[in-house]
Structures are given as C-alpha cells and as structure tokens.
Design a protein around this motif. Sequence first.
Motif, mmCIF file in Angstrom:
data_model
loop_
_atom_site.group_PDB
_atom_site.id
_atom_site.type_symbol
_atom_site.label_atom_id
_atom_site.label_comp_id
_atom_site.label_asym_id
_atom_site.label_seq_id
_atom_site.Cartn_x
_atom_site.Cartn_y
_atom_site.Cartn_z
ATOM 1 N N TYR A 102 1.300 1.306 -11.712
ATOM 2 C CA TYR A 102 1.774 -0.278 -12.488
ATOM 3 C C TYR A 102 0.374 0.111 -13.543
ATOM 4 N N THR A 103 -0.926 0.316 -12.978
ATOM 5 C CA THR A 103 -2.374 0.520 -13.382
ATOM 6 C C THR A 103 -1.734 1.537 -14.955
ATOM 7 N N ILE A 104 -0.853 2.561 -15.042
ATOM 8 C CA ILE A 104 -0.947 3.325 -16.433
ATOM 9 C C ILE A 104 0.434 1.973 -16.787
ATOM 10 N N GLU A 105 1.074 1.609 -16.607
ATOM 11 C CA GLU A 105 1.984 0.893 -17.482
ATOM 12 C C GLU A 105 1.465 -0.381 -18.283
ATOM 13 N N ASP A 398 -0.552 -1.673 -7.528
ATOM 14 C CA ASP A 398 -0.432 -0.506 -7.304
ATOM 15 C C ASP A 398 -0.918 -0.168 -5.765
ATOM 16 N N GLU A 399 -2.616 -0.498 -5.268
ATOM 17 C CA GLU A 399 -3.201 -0.777 -4.110
ATOM 18 C C GLU A 399 -1.948 -1.546 -2.893
ATOM 19 N N GLN A 400 -1.420 -2.210 -3.577
ATOM 20 C CA GLN A 400 -0.548 -3.356 -2.487
ATOM 21 C C GLN A 400 0.733 -2.779 -1.998
ATOM 22 N N PRO A 405 -1.599 -0.097 4.468
ATOM 23 C CA PRO A 405 -1.214 -1.593 5.472
ATOM 24 C C PRO A 405 -2.325 -2.405 5.091
ATOM 25 N N GLU A 406 -3.438 -1.761 5.626
ATOM 26 C CA GLU A 406 -4.810 -2.937 5.608
ATOM 27 C C GLU A 406 -4.985 -3.233 4.224
ATOM 28 N N ALA A 411 -5.180 -6.174 -1.160
ATOM 29 C CA ALA A 411 -5.072 -6.392 -2.304
ATOM 30 C C ALA A 411 -4.096 -7.968 -2.435
ATOM 31 N N ARG A 412 -3.124 -8.069 -1.867
ATOM 32 C CA ARG A 412 -2.113 -8.525 -1.936
ATOM 33 C C ARG A 412 -2.938 -10.387 -1.763
ATOM 34 N N LEU A 413 -4.546 -10.426 -0.898
ATOM 35 C CA LEU A 413 -4.284 -11.526 -1.256
ATOM 36 C C LEU A 413 -6.098 -11.520 -2.294
ATOM 37 N N LEU A 414 -6.417 -10.422 -2.730
ATOM 38 C CA LEU A 414 -7.369 -10.086 -3.649
ATOM 39 C C LEU A 414 -6.373 -10.591 -4.551
#
Length: 618
Positions: A102-105, A398-400, A405-406, A411-414
């Motif tokens: 998604y970063t590239i998109e 992308d990290e999410q 898993p950690e 990433a989700r919370l951030l």
Amino acid sequence: MSLRSTVDFLLYQWLDAESLNERPRFADHSRETFDAVLDTCERIAREKYAPFNRLVDTQEPRFDGDQVILPQATHDAQKAYAESGMLSAAQDFEHGGMQLPYTIEAAANAFFAMASVSIGSGMLSTGNANLLMVHGTPLQKEVFAKNEFCGRFSGTMCLSEPQAGSSLSDVATRAMPDGEDYAQDPLGARYRLRGNKMWISAGDHELTENIIHLVLAKIPGPDGQLPTGTRGISLFIVPKKLVNEAGVLTGERNDVALAGLNHKLGWRGTVNTLLNFGEGKYPVRSTGGGLDGKGAGAVGYLVGQPGEGLRCMFHMMNEARIGVGIAATMLGLAGYEAALDYAKTRPQGRPAGPAGKDATQPQVPIIEHADVKRMLLAQKSYCEGALALELYCARLVDEQHSGTPEAADEARLLLEVLTPIAKSWPSEWCLEANSLAIQVHGGYGYTRDFPVEQYWRDNRLNMIHEGTHGIQAMDLLGRKVLMESGRGLALLAGRIQATAAQAQQVPELAAHAAALTAAWQQVTDATRAAWATGQPGDALANAVPYLQAFGHTVLAWIWLDVALSAQRQDATQSIAANVGRTRATAYFYHYELPKIGAWLQVVANRDLTCADMPEDAF
C-alpha cells in the motif's frame, strides 16, 4: 527539487520500502517494479490529467434529463487509470491485482491527486471493492468487487442524509426484507430500500457500465420502528443497474434516482449528487416477474450481518480518510511548486538596506525577499511534512497486513491514533499553503490566469468531507487516545522518544530533540488534564485545539525523523535537497511548534468560553 525525487527519498531512504520485498506477499517485487509503477502513474498523470485540470473546473457535470454529461477528458483519464491496473494494485495476483504494498500504491496515486484531484482516480471504487473483499460473500466479491477492480463498475459510499448530515445515528433510510424468500437470492439477503442520500461523490455518471452504491440503512424492528443509534445501522449493496449472479446487466434500472447535482466551490470535475432510493421512478420487477408497486424500494443486498453496517463501513471510511489526506497534501504541493516557479521568475523590488534604495539597479526575483522565503518555507514544511506523514501511515497499513503479529498489532493501534491526524492536518495546513501560494503571486494569484486559486478552492473541501475537523477532533480526544487503556498513545510516545533520543546525538538536531520532548510532555499533560473531571463535556469542549496541537507535535516528530535520514548522506542524494529538508525542519520547530502552547492551554484548563456561550448572545 521534483516531486519524484522527494517521493523516492521518502520511500527508499526514510521508510526503507525495499525491505518489504523480503516478505512473502511482496517477494515478486523489487525496486525496479516499484519504480515502473511510479513511472507509469507519473506519465498518465502528466498526459491525461494535468492538461485538463482547468477544463474540468470550467465544464462542470450537467444533467441532460437522461444522463450526467462529463467532458471527454474525464472519460479518457478514467480509462487510462483503470488500464494501468491501479484500481486493484494491492489485491492478490489471483484476483487480478499487482499485490503491491500500500505504501507504493499511495505514493503512485499522489501523482494523480497533484495533476487533477478534480478528475479523480479510483479512491471510492477501490475502497468500496476493498470493503467487499473483507465483508462481502464470495459471490458479492466476484460480481461487484472484481468488476470494480477492473474498471467495468465503479463505486460510491452513501452515508449522509439531508436531515442527519454527519450524525449517522439519525440515518432514516429504511430497508425492508423483500418478501418471504428474500434470503434466498444468490447475491445476498435481498432488501428494499427507501430514503434519501446526499453529498454522494460519483453518484451518477456514464464513465462505467454500472455504479455500485454502498448504502447505510436501518432495518425496522417487529414493531415497524427503526432502531435508534448507530448500532442499528446495516450496510447494503445497491447497484444502479441490476445484475445477475454472473455479473451481467439484466437491462433493468434499479430504483435509484438522481435528485440533483451539487454545484461546488471546488472539485467541480467530480460529480456530486443527491440520490433518492425507492421513490418509484424506476419500479423494479419482483422476483416473480411482475412490476412492484410504486415506491416498493430499491433492491439492495445485505453486506455482513444486520446492525453491523457502520463497523463494515469504517473499513472504507478509514481508507478514504488517508486518501483525503493525500489529496489535500498534493493540492498543497501543486500550489507550492507554482509559487516557487513564480517567485524565481517574477522580478520586483530590490534588496533591503541602502543598496536597495538605488532605483537604477535592476529588480530582483521576489524569491530574494525574506518574507517570500518565509511563505515558501512554510509551504514546503507543511506539504512535504504532510506527504511524509501520509506515506508513514501507508507503511503502517503494510505492517498491519504483512508484519509479525506483534508488529501488526502495534501498527493497528498507531493507525487508530494517527488516522484523525492524517486526514485533518493536511486538510488544514496544506490549505494554508494554498493561501500562501496565492499571496506569493500577489494580485495575479487571485485571478484565473494562474492555477493557485483553483488549488485553494479544490482544497477547501478536504476540511469537510470524510469527517469534519470537529468530528476528527472528538474521535481523537474522545476515543483514540483512550482506547485500550491508552496503549496506542503510549506506542506513539515510544516512537517519538526514540526519534528524539537519536536526534539528541546529532549537534545540528539536538535543540529540536529537546523541543520535541517538551512538546510531547505538554500534549501528555493536557490529555490528562482534559479528562481530569471524567466529564466528556469538559474534555471535548476544546477538542479542535487539542487536535491542532497534537497534529503539530506529530508533524514535528515526522520532520525530525526525516531530518535524521537526510543526515545520512549517500551518493544518490542531492546536497541541496537535504539542506532544504534541514531548513524546513528548522522552520517547523522555530515557527510552528511553539503554537501548541496556546492551543493546549485552553485544553488543560478545560476552558468553557465557547461551550457556555448562550445562543441568544451571538
């Protein structure tokens, strides 16, 4: 410095996007494939979008009584975008996608937003289809989502209503089960919808074969009454034209009628509509083959479970909020580039001081004047900082989806905490950049001879749509910083502190590191003070100043992190570009970050000057 060089620096040196290729999902990609996507999108934007930005502003969509008419340039641009594959860029190979990060998109789509945000790309269609890929049935994915990804269909989101505006709990569109066999339709549980929706971007046009509306509505209870609050909202697929389970148009119009076009200050090339669902203009045949009675309703197919519509829709809304942030950023950058070019070529006045009083000396380009440099540096700090923020959020997506898993949970919370900032901060401060771009042009900037007035008009919408400033502010202070016992806020604090600790070791950045640490402490103290009484009315009375201070502190962190990367000089970088990044960081710390004190003071004091103002005293 070109936009492309800035994007390359942020992607590859700062965010290390190439390392994503080490993950199984992106293993087929490389720096070369990423660059090829960016090259293609940059070319299409330059050839199919930018030359027609003024045209679509002056030739607004019109309704001829039968269909909505758009300029041919819009048709050509949308076709080129669909053929590029960008509508399904992040989807799996097996679904016809490119399986791109998604970063590239996000970086690739930035070129279209800068060239002509008014023509638009595929944000709504992609977001609509992405939602269905998560929450839809297998057949809904096949018939609706995949046809959106290939550009055959397009999509919308239908939330707002004339009487409700942004208050979704007051949605009154109702959905009734379509007869005893309503659950047997292969496309999903079939309902009939009646109601009115407004502010629907791309709500009617002839750019695609069909338009797939995602509509929020309420299913009446056994007593016939609509459920109250947002928990009673369900989500429905309502196509403009009916299709069968093979995705083939049946030849019937659904009962979705255009009630009018909104004529806007900006984004004039994008159709924006009022839609009536189930008013009886296009009565739909019943499953038995006969025509239903007038006003029986538009055919809709349930997505997910009843009462979970808003949860499903947030998948699209959060994606759209980052998209709005990118649009605001790129409009700001478009204005900045125009102002920079004008300032370099427009001679006017002479240098300050005794030498400048000699009228026989030639005039100098206005970029040599200190105040013009101030305005340009402000624009640069707002817009390039906002672009870094948006790409950072894209990297978190992308990290999410592909991290451990950690890391995915962090990433989700951030993202929960940063999404209100990603939407609101660029929409306020890149708009300010557009205002400064007009100011750099002087009186010419206020005319249609130059593009900066259009950039301002287009950008003014971004503070409103996909959640106003007030809504984003209440979401941030009232929910996001508190959720999961403040764990998202703590994660953000950890990242800010890590950047400050690194910068402390660099002499040129040490003072900024100290200022960032102090600013974050102010934000932390104000957050605690706002909720000291435990009363939402006290805390949220100054939610917008809190949002502004929080956003400025986040951008100060982003700039300091970018400046650290700029310090790590390599042979591929421009020395001048890195000097520009260092100076933009200094500008932000010297001129912008000090503003947070005034904003946070009213937050910490729980000042009720505004909240307690009597209505009749205005």
